[in-house]
Scaffold this motif. Structure first.
Motif, PDB file in Angstrom:
ATOM      1  N   VAL A  40       0.668  -1.185   0.042  1.00  0.00           N
ATOM      2  CA  VAL A  40      -0.106  -0.203  -0.053  1.00  0.00           C
ATOM      3  C   VAL A  40       0.879   1.274   0.033  1.00  0.00           C
ATOM      4  O   VAL A  40       0.378   2.419  -0.476  1.00  0.00           O
ATOM      5  CB  VAL A  40      -1.014  -0.029   1.251  1.00  0.00           C
ATOM      6  CG1 VAL A  40      -0.146   0.327   2.539  1.00  0.00           C
ATOM      7  CG2 VAL A  40      -1.909   1.217   1.128  1.00  0.00           C
ATOM      8  N   THR A  41       2.248   1.530   0.650  1.00  0.00           N
ATOM      9  CA  THR A  41       3.033   2.476   0.630  1.00  0.00           C
ATOM     10  C   THR A  41       3.962   2.741  -0.652  1.00  0.00           C
ATOM     11  O   THR A  41       4.579   3.717  -0.830  1.00  0.00           O
ATOM     12  CB  THR A  41       3.771   2.295   1.859  1.00  0.00           C
ATOM     13  OG1 THR A  41       4.768   1.077   1.578  1.00  0.00           O
ATOM     14  CG2 THR A  41       3.270   2.199   3.045  1.00  0.00           C
ATOM     15  N   ASP A  42       3.549   1.512  -1.666  1.00  0.00           N
ATOM     16  CA  ASP A  42       4.383   1.828  -2.874  1.00  0.00           C
ATOM     17  C   ASP A  42       3.568   2.665  -3.934  1.00  0.00           C
ATOM     18  O   ASP A  42       3.494   2.084  -5.311  1.00  0.00           O
ATOM     19  CB  ASP A  42       4.434   0.187  -3.585  1.00  0.00           C
ATOM     20  CG  ASP A  42       5.602   0.099  -4.547  1.00  0.00           C
ATOM     21  OD1 ASP A  42       6.565   1.081  -4.788  1.00  0.00           O
ATOM     22  OD2 ASP A  42       5.661  -0.894  -5.343  1.00  0.00           O
ATOM     23  N   TYR A  43       3.314   3.541  -3.900  1.00  0.00           N
ATOM     24  CA  TYR A  43       2.367   4.646  -4.323  1.00  0.00           C
ATOM     25  C   TYR A  43       3.422   5.438  -5.518  1.00  0.00           C
ATOM     26  O   TYR A  43       4.568   5.723  -4.772  1.00  0.00           O
ATOM     27  CB  TYR A  43       1.280   5.348  -3.739  1.00  0.00           C
ATOM     28  CG  TYR A  43       1.754   5.962  -2.577  1.00  0.00           C
ATOM     29  CD1 TYR A  43       2.432   7.066  -2.773  1.00  0.00           C
ATOM     30  CD2 TYR A  43       1.425   5.662  -1.221  1.00  0.00           C
ATOM     31  CE1 TYR A  43       2.846   7.739  -1.769  1.00  0.00           C
ATOM     32  CE2 TYR A  43       2.034   6.123  -0.165  1.00  0.00           C
ATOM     33  CZ  TYR A  43       2.596   7.511  -0.417  1.00  0.00           C
ATOM     34  OH  TYR A  43       2.990   8.196   0.620  1.00  0.00           O
ATOM     35  N   LEU A  47     -10.644   2.119   8.400  1.00  0.00           N
ATOM     36  CA  LEU A  47     -10.548   0.510   8.275  1.00  0.00           C
ATOM     37  C   LEU A  47      -9.194   0.121   8.123  1.00  0.00           C
ATOM     38  O   LEU A  47      -8.997  -1.133   7.923  1.00  0.00           O
ATOM     39  CB  LEU A  47     -11.402   0.105   7.166  1.00  0.00           C
ATOM     40  CG  LEU A  47     -13.115   0.492   7.180  1.00  0.00           C
ATOM     41  CD1 LEU A  47     -13.667   0.126   5.866  1.00  0.00           C
ATOM     42  CD2 LEU A  47     -13.455  -0.176   8.333  1.00  0.00           C
ATOM     43  N   ARG A  48      -8.409   0.835   7.715  1.00  0.00           N
ATOM     44  CA  ARG A  48      -6.961   0.562   7.590  1.00  0.00           C
ATOM     45  C   ARG A  48      -6.727  -0.240   6.637  1.00  0.00           C
ATOM     46  O   ARG A  48      -5.823  -1.473   6.855  1.00  0.00           O
ATOM     47  CB  ARG A  48      -6.497  -0.129   8.955  1.00  0.00           C
ATOM     48  CG  ARG A  48      -6.855   0.675  10.303  1.00  0.00           C
ATOM     49  CD  ARG A  48      -6.453  -0.004  11.618  1.00  0.00           C
ATOM     50  NE  ARG A  48      -6.895   0.095  12.550  1.00  0.00           N
ATOM     51  CZ  ARG A  48      -6.927   0.030  13.798  1.00  0.00           C
ATOM     52  NH1 ARG A  48      -5.851  -0.691  14.173  1.00  0.00           N
ATOM     53  NH2 ARG A  48      -7.734   0.529  14.976  1.00  0.00           N
ATOM     54  N   CYS A  49      -7.301  -0.142   5.529  1.00  0.00           N
ATOM     55  CA  CYS A  49      -6.971  -1.195   4.326  1.00  0.00           C
ATOM     56  C   CYS A  49      -7.597  -0.405   3.010  1.00  0.00           C
ATOM     57  O   CYS A  49      -8.211   0.698   2.814  1.00  0.00           O
ATOM     58  CB  CYS A  49      -7.980  -2.356   4.525  1.00  0.00           C
ATOM     59  SG  CYS A  49      -9.684  -1.914   4.759  1.00  0.00           S
ATOM     60  N   ILE A  50      -7.132  -1.063   1.814  1.00  0.00           N
ATOM     61  CA  ILE A  50      -7.797  -0.509   0.603  1.00  0.00           C
ATOM     62  C   ILE A  50      -9.004  -1.186   0.396  1.00  0.00           C
ATOM     63  O   ILE A  50      -9.226  -2.308   0.488  1.00  0.00           O
ATOM     64  CB  ILE A  50      -6.590  -1.106  -0.711  1.00  0.00           C
ATOM     65  CG1 ILE A  50      -5.590  -0.329  -0.346  1.00  0.00           C
ATOM     66  CG2 ILE A  50      -7.362  -0.903  -1.798  1.00  0.00           C
ATOM     67  CD1 ILE A  50      -4.410  -1.057  -1.475  1.00  0.00           C
TER      68      ILE A  50
END
Length: 478
Positions: free
Chosen positions: A390-393, A436-439
């Motif tokens: 998720v941090t690889d944007y 929700l701490r998610c995609i």
């Protein structure tokens, strides 16, 4: 041989037990003894198998935690995480969650198609080493909801040495009792619908002498050793252990080997081989509503269990003798999860509007498909196809701050052209919910075009935002 076992297990699958879907889970536990990662983990992850898993879970113990290495690992991904991420990302998996405590590392990967249905992700840890202060022993866990079913993965490294079997059980029970999550449905590990407990549990083979143990191993008569395996023995008298299942130990003990060999300890200590590295699982027992203070909650639990059944079956349980960098061999467990999904629609639908390039500001259109707890900290990220986590944007935009139009069904936000990679490439958009701490939503892959202005002015650099190399979208999504 592994493929044959898997095939036999697949043939034995009873279809329609849950009236739902089947998901393949590939698990690895490995005490890596502070070694650097190998060059290749193809056989460890069964990457050449015709059946690709839906989920990968990797639990490592004794990952190098020298002070300089440990500090740098907090700033950057550690080498082990980098290896698994770079291996799995081109195959369409992203790292959904990870947690590290000193030498304990837990990684959870999912195929991208499942990511919007993996919610309420939390991770925690418990120290049990040296007076509970130093994290050389203990447990790390990841808690999440998978299509509505609460799952927990617990990676442990328990006390060593032959005479500490009771202490190992005490440590495990302490971890089970003290780890908590901010979740009404599953505030503790035992509340989860399905728990996987794995790691270097350090249980040994007692009573039998070295000659007998090695003879049984050489003759592949492993069953003659099971009755003196400490974990199997402790299960006969510990209620909490009895709730956990384990497949038969039909593989050689995974500890202790001489480095770079398949030879059991030939040093002066001549440590007895043992199945220290294990994978167990626990389906939550059926709720009992008699004489219970929380009768209403138990009734709800029973109704949910019946309406949304969940079953698990182990298809493979084995060690991998190929890797020789540690005094332990890795253990692999492959499972089939059969469940009925509690939801099948993502919370958000999103897509790019029009053509995208670095020559013009770009518009994102999104629409909530179901109510969810939105926040001013929600954001939408632009990712290259084949991203690792998720941090690889490439870039992102805050949902509220950059809102340009709104009605009840469709919301638009923009990304400045300065943030768009001039070289372009295959990309996706992901909506991240901070609550929700998610995609919770992913777009279809789309093409970002090369900048015409940059081409005309000869300004295209060799590398821009990592998009000089892309993965074909059709390979990524299949």
């Amino acid at each position: 041989m592994m493929e044959e076992k898997e095939e036999q297990s697949d043939l034995s699958l009873q279809k329609g037990n849950t009236g739902g879907d089947s998901f393949r889970l590939h698990m690895v536990t490995w005490n890596v003894a502070t070694a650097d990662p190998p060059d290749d983990v193809t056989s460890l992850l069964h990457l050449n198998s015709p059946k690709s898993p839906d989920l990968y879970v990797v639990g490592l113990q004794e990952v190098s935690s020298r002070p300089v290495r440990f500090v740098s690992d907090f700033v950057f991904e550690d080498p082990w995480s980098q290896l698994f991420m770079s291996t799995l990302a081109p195959r369409g998996y992203i790292k959904v969650s990870s947690i590290r405590m000193q030498g304990l590392l837990l990684l959870f990967f999912s195929k991208l198609e499942h990511v919007p249905f993996i919610r309420d992700i939390q991770a925690t840890y418990t120290r049990t080493g040296i007076f509970g202060y130093w994290g050389n022993k203990g447990g790390v866990s990841v808690h999440l909801s998978f299509y509505g079913h609460m799952l927990c993965f617990l990676n442990c490294h328990l006390a060593a040495h032959m005479n500490y079997a009771s202490e190992r059980v005490d440590e495990f029970e302490y971890i089970m009792d003290t780890q908590n999550f901010e979740c009404k449905k599953a505030p503790s590990i035992a509340d989860h619908r399905l728990v996987f407990w794995f790691g270097d549990l350090n249980f040994r083979i007692q009573d039998h002498g070295m000659h007998f143990v090695r003879s049984c191993i050489n003759d592949q008569k492993y069953e003659l050793l099971w009755s003196k395996d400490q974990l199997i023995m402790m299960k006969t008298k510990e209620q909490m252990l009895q709730e956990f299942e384990e497949g038969p130990l039909d593989f050689p003990p995974t500890y202790k080997f001489d480095l770079n060999s398949d030879t059991y300890d030939s040093s002066g200590k001549k440590r007895k081989p043992a199945w220290t590295d294990r994978i167990l699982w626990r389906l939550r027992p059926k709720a009992s509503v008699s004489e219970d203070k929380n009768t209403l909650e138990k009734v709800k639990q029973l109704e949910e269990d019946e309406e949304y059944p969940l079953k698990t079956r182990q298809d493979l349980y084995t060690s991998n003798m190929e890797y020789k960098i540690s005094d332990h061999k890795p253990v692999i467990g492959i499972f089939t999860l059969e469940l009925r999904k509690m939801y099948e629609t993502p919370l958000v639908r999103l897509q790019p509007e029009g053509d995208w390039s670095a020559d013009i500001d770009s518009i994102i259109i999104y629409s909530p498909l179901q109510p969810f707890p939105s926040s001013s900290w929600d954001w939408i990220g632009l990712y290259k196809v084949g991203f690792t986590s998720v941090t690889d944007y490439i870039t992102y935009t805050w949902v509220k701050d950059d809102e340009v139009a709104f009605n009840e069904e469709i919301i638009q936000v923009y990304i400045s052209k300065e943030e768009i990679p001039v070289r372009g490439g295959e990309c996706v958009l992901c909506y991240y919910s901070s609550t929700l701490r998610c995609i919770i939503g992913i777009s279809e892959p789309f093409k970002v075009h090369e900048s015409k202005v940059a081409i005309e002015e000869g300004l295209l650099p060799e590398k821009v935002n990592g998009l000089n190399k892309t993965v074909a979208s059709e390979d990524f999504w299949n």
